[in-house]
Structures are given as structure tokens and as C-alpha cells.
Design an enzyme around this catalytic site. Structure first.
Site, PDB file in Angstrom:
ATOM      1  N   PRO A 141       5.913  27.494  26.279  1.00 13.23           N
ATOM      2  CA  PRO A 141       6.586  26.397  25.600  1.00 13.23           C
ATOM      3  C   PRO A 141       7.880  26.782  24.883  1.00 13.23           C
ATOM      4  O   PRO A 141       7.955  27.843  24.252  1.00 13.23           O
ATOM      5  CB  PRO A 141       5.551  25.923  24.577  1.00 13.23           C
ATOM      6  CG  PRO A 141       4.241  26.294  25.180  1.00 13.23           C
ATOM      7  CD  PRO A 141       4.487  27.566  25.947  1.00 13.23           C
ATOM      8  N   ASN A 142       8.850  25.930  25.030  1.00 11.84           N
ATOM      9  CA  ASN A 142      10.155  26.006  24.342  1.00 11.84           C
ATOM     10  C   ASN A 142      11.103  27.065  24.904  1.00 11.84           C
ATOM     11  O   ASN A 142      12.258  27.139  24.479  1.00 11.84           O
ATOM     12  CB  ASN A 142       9.977  26.224  22.822  1.00 11.84           C
ATOM     13  CG  ASN A 142       9.234  25.078  22.176  1.00 11.84           C
ATOM     14  OD1 ASN A 142       9.594  23.921  22.380  1.00 11.84           O
ATOM     15  ND2 ASN A 142       8.187  25.376  21.432  1.00 11.84           N
ATOM     16  N   TYR A 191      16.643  34.637  19.312  1.00 14.32           N
ATOM     17  CA  TYR A 191      16.460  34.673  20.760  1.00 14.32           C
ATOM     18  C   TYR A 191      17.741  34.924  21.544  1.00 14.32           C
ATOM     19  O   TYR A 191      17.702  34.960  22.775  1.00 14.32           O
ATOM     20  CB  TYR A 191      15.785  33.363  21.219  1.00 14.32           C
ATOM     21  CG  TYR A 191      14.519  33.073  20.436  1.00 14.32           C
ATOM     22  CD1 TYR A 191      13.506  34.024  20.355  1.00 14.32           C
ATOM     23  CD2 TYR A 191      14.346  31.867  19.754  1.00 14.32           C
ATOM     24  CE1 TYR A 191      12.353  33.791  19.621  1.00 14.32           C
ATOM     25  CE2 TYR A 191      13.190  31.622  19.013  1.00 14.32           C
ATOM     26  CZ  TYR A 191      12.204  32.586  18.947  1.00 14.32           C
ATOM     27  OH  TYR A 191      11.065  32.361  18.219  1.00 14.32           O
ATOM     28  N   ARG A 232       8.161  39.190  11.701  1.00  8.47           N
ATOM     29  CA  ARG A 232       8.499  37.811  11.347  1.00  8.47           C
ATOM     30  C   ARG A 232       7.387  37.191  10.481  1.00  8.47           C
ATOM     31  O   ARG A 232       6.706  37.921   9.764  1.00  8.47           O
ATOM     32  CB  ARG A 232       8.789  37.018  12.630  1.00  8.47           C
ATOM     33  CG  ARG A 232      10.022  37.563  13.366  1.00  8.47           C
ATOM     34  CD  ARG A 232      10.345  36.760  14.605  1.00  8.47           C
ATOM     35  NE  ARG A 232      10.709  35.387  14.276  1.00  8.47           N
ATOM     36  CZ  ARG A 232      10.864  34.423  15.192  1.00  8.47           C
ATOM     37  NH1 ARG A 232      10.691  34.683  16.472  1.00  8.47           N
ATOM     38  NH2 ARG A 232      11.205  33.208  14.808  1.00  8.47           N
ATOM     39  N   ALA A 242       4.901  30.501  21.497  1.00 13.24           N
ATOM     40  CA  ALA A 242       3.948  30.436  20.379  1.00 13.24           C
ATOM     41  C   ALA A 242       2.493  30.399  20.842  1.00 13.24           C
ATOM     42  O   ALA A 242       1.585  30.585  20.017  1.00 13.24           O
ATOM     43  CB  ALA A 242       4.262  29.224  19.508  1.00 13.24           C
ATOM     44  N   ASN A 257       6.063  35.723  28.781  1.00 13.69           N
ATOM     45  CA  ASN A 257       6.466  35.409  27.415  1.00 13.69           C
ATOM     46  C   ASN A 257       5.817  34.068  27.109  1.00 13.69           C
ATOM     47  O   ASN A 257       6.289  33.028  27.562  1.00 13.69           O
ATOM     48  CB  ASN A 257       7.986  35.322  27.263  1.00 13.69           C
ATOM     49  CG  ASN A 257       8.364  35.066  25.805  1.00 13.69           C
ATOM     50  OD1 ASN A 257       7.530  34.621  25.006  1.00 13.69           O
ATOM     51  ND2 ASN A 257       9.607  35.343  25.458  1.00 13.69           N
ATOM     52  N   HIS A 289       8.078  39.576  24.161  1.00 13.57           N
ATOM     53  CA  HIS A 289       8.706  38.674  23.191  1.00 13.57           C
ATOM     54  C   HIS A 289      10.129  39.146  22.967  1.00 13.57           C
ATOM     55  O   HIS A 289      10.359  40.346  22.717  1.00 13.57           O
ATOM     56  CB  HIS A 289       7.943  38.682  21.864  1.00 13.57           C
ATOM     57  CG  HIS A 289       6.551  38.153  22.010  1.00 13.57           C
ATOM     58  ND1 HIS A 289       6.274  36.807  22.049  1.00 13.57           N
ATOM     59  CD2 HIS A 289       5.369  38.788  22.176  1.00 13.57           C
ATOM     60  CE1 HIS A 289       4.976  36.637  22.219  1.00 13.57           C
ATOM     61  NE2 HIS A 289       4.395  37.825  22.303  1.00 13.57           N
ATOM     62  N   GLU A 326       3.013  41.482  28.248  1.00 18.00           N
ATOM     63  CA  GLU A 326       3.451  40.434  27.319  1.00 18.00           C
ATOM     64  C   GLU A 326       4.823  40.819  26.755  1.00 18.00           C
ATOM     65  O   GLU A 326       5.000  41.950  26.304  1.00 18.00           O
ATOM     66  CB  GLU A 326       2.426  40.320  26.190  1.00 18.00           C
ATOM     67  CG  GLU A 326       2.799  39.335  25.092  1.00 18.00           C
ATOM     68  CD  GLU A 326       1.808  39.364  23.922  1.00 18.00           C
ATOM     69  OE1 GLU A 326       0.871  40.196  23.935  1.00 18.00           O
ATOM     70  OE2 GLU A 326       2.007  38.569  22.991  1.00 18.00           O
ATOM     71  N   ARG A 375      18.385  27.501  21.481  1.00 14.02           N
ATOM     72  CA  ARG A 375      17.390  27.551  20.430  1.00 14.02           C
ATOM     73  C   ARG A 375      17.532  28.833  19.591  1.00 14.02           C
ATOM     74  O   ARG A 375      17.507  29.933  20.120  1.00 14.02           O
ATOM     75  CB  ARG A 375      16.041  27.546  21.142  1.00 14.02           C
ATOM     76  CG  ARG A 375      14.862  27.758  20.301  1.00 14.02           C
ATOM     77  CD  ARG A 375      13.632  27.937  21.173  1.00 14.02           C
ATOM     78  NE  ARG A 375      12.493  28.164  20.334  1.00 14.02           N
ATOM     79  CZ  ARG A 375      11.444  28.881  20.679  1.00 14.02           C
ATOM     80  NH1 ARG A 375      11.375  29.414  21.875  1.00 14.02           N
ATOM     81  NH2 ARG A 375      10.464  29.061  19.835  1.00 14.02           N
TER      82      ARG A 375
HETATM   83  C1  DQA Z   1       8.796  34.379  21.281  1.00 15.41           C
HETATM   84  C2  DQA Z   1       8.178  34.543  19.894  1.00 15.41           C
HETATM   85  C3  DQA Z   1       7.242  33.390  19.573  1.00 15.41           C
HETATM   86  O1  DQA Z   1       6.696  33.546  18.287  1.00 15.41           O
HETATM   87  C4  DQA Z   1       7.990  32.088  19.633  1.00 15.41           C
HETATM   88  O2  DQA Z   1       7.107  31.012  19.394  1.00 15.41           O
HETATM   89  C5  DQA Z   1       8.722  31.897  20.909  1.00 15.41           C
HETATM   90  C6  DQA Z   1       9.478  33.035  21.441  1.00 15.41           C
HETATM   91  C7  DQA Z   1       9.836  35.476  21.568  1.00 15.41           C
HETATM   92  O3  DQA Z   1      10.223  35.592  22.726  1.00 15.41           O
HETATM   93  O4  DQA Z   1      10.272  36.164  20.653  1.00 15.41           O
HETATM   94  O5  DQA Z   1       8.752  30.818  21.474  1.00 15.41           O
HETATM   95  O6  DQA Z   1       7.762  34.495  22.247  1.00 15.41           O
END
Ligand code: DQA
Length: 148
Positions: free
Chosen positions: A10-11, A23, A107, A77, A74, A100, A98, A18
Site C-alpha cells: 500500500p501507498n 522515501y 522511526r 505499513a 516492500n 524498506h 523484505e 509521497r
Molecule cells: C516503508 C516503511 C513503512 O513504514 C511505510 O509504511 C511505507 C514505506 C519504506 O519503504 O520505508 O509505506 O515500507
């Protein structure tokens, strides 16, 4: 070519717009192209998929079981809450790394925990787009392809 799944949760379709402080400015298509390009050099065919829906990510992992030799995820959240994704990764049966972009361990407290981490072969955080290249190298090592 060995098939690798590149999953974004998501996102992450909003990359480039964003919160660039965390990011950066790379867009998702640019990031996918980067991974595809480096993947090709390692002998990987990279299949990319992004969804804002947990179930769609699970569906894709199930579809790729026995087809993809590994996965870079990735989860956004979902990392911090999705036991559903944890179980789907376990069931995938091939190594999952995984990634990020941001350094989640530095954070907000809720963001420091990844519930999918125990199901993954490795976690890379805080390296921005380079983290994906690191993840490819880890998969190459795990799959016995050599990476450097
Ligand atoms: C993320 C870190 C997550 O906490 C966040 O919700 C994201 C991006 C990262 O790539 O740093 O959507 O996965």
C-alpha cells in the site's frame, strides 16, 4: 532466466510524490526499471506487482508459488501489522527479502517492528533504492548464483 517477484504494498504507488524526506524522489516505475535492469545482469527476470490491497498481495504470492524462485517485498505499513502477509510469505516456499526504503528501526516506535520479518530470509532498511540492489544480491547468493 530465473523468475523473481518484486512486490510493493500500500501507498508505494505514490513514490516520487509521497514524503520525499523518507522515501526520496524515485517513482515506482523508475524503481521497478532499476530492479529489472540489475536483475537481468544477475540472470533474473523480474515480475513486478503493486497493490494497495493486502488480499491482492496474498493472491499474487500464491499465484507465484512454484513459479518464482524468490521475492523482494516492500510491504509498506503492512510490515507492521499483517500476520496475513507473514503467513503468505511462509507458504511461498522460496526466499523472500523484505526491503524498506527508510530506516524503519529509527522511526516511530510502531514502525520499528516488522511482523513479517521472521518469515523472511533477510531484511534491508534505510538504503533507499540501493536497498533493492542489495536485496537482489542477497537473493543471488541464496539461490547460488553469485552476485559480485
Ligand atoms: C516503508 C516503511 C513503512 O513504514 C511505510 O509504511 C511505507 C514505506 C519504506 O519503504 O520505508 O509505506 O515500507
Amino acid at each position: 532466466m530465473t523468475r523473481i517477484l518484486l512486490l510493493h504494498g500500500p501507498n508505494l504507488n505514490r513514490l516520487g510524490h509521497r514524503d520525499p524526506r523518507h522515501y526520496g524522489t524515485i517513482t515506482l516505475p523508475e524503481l521497478e526499471a532499476l530492479v529489472r535492469e540489475r536483475g537481468r545482469e544477475l540472470g533474473f527476470e523480474v515480475a513486478a506487482f503493486q497493490s494497495n490491497h493486502e488480499g491482492a498481495l496474498v493472491d499474487r504470492l500464491q499465484e507465484e508459488t512454484g513459479r518464482a524462485a524468490g521475492c523482494i517485498v516492500n510491504p509498506g505499513a503492512l510490515a507492521h501489522q499483517s500476520y496475513v502477509l507473514h503467513d503468505a510469505i511462509l507458504d511461498f516456499g522460496a526466499p523472500v527479502v523484505e526491503v524498506h526504503l527508510s530506516r524503519i528501526s529509527e522511526r516511530e516506535p510502531w514502525r520499528r517492528v516488522s511482523v513479517i520479518r521472521p518469515a523472511c530470509a533477510a531484511q534491508v532498511e534505510g538504503l533507499g533504492p540501493d536497498g533493492y540492489l542489495r536485496a537482489l544480491a542477497i537473493l543471488a547468493d541464496l539461490l547460488g548464483r553469485g552476485s559480485r
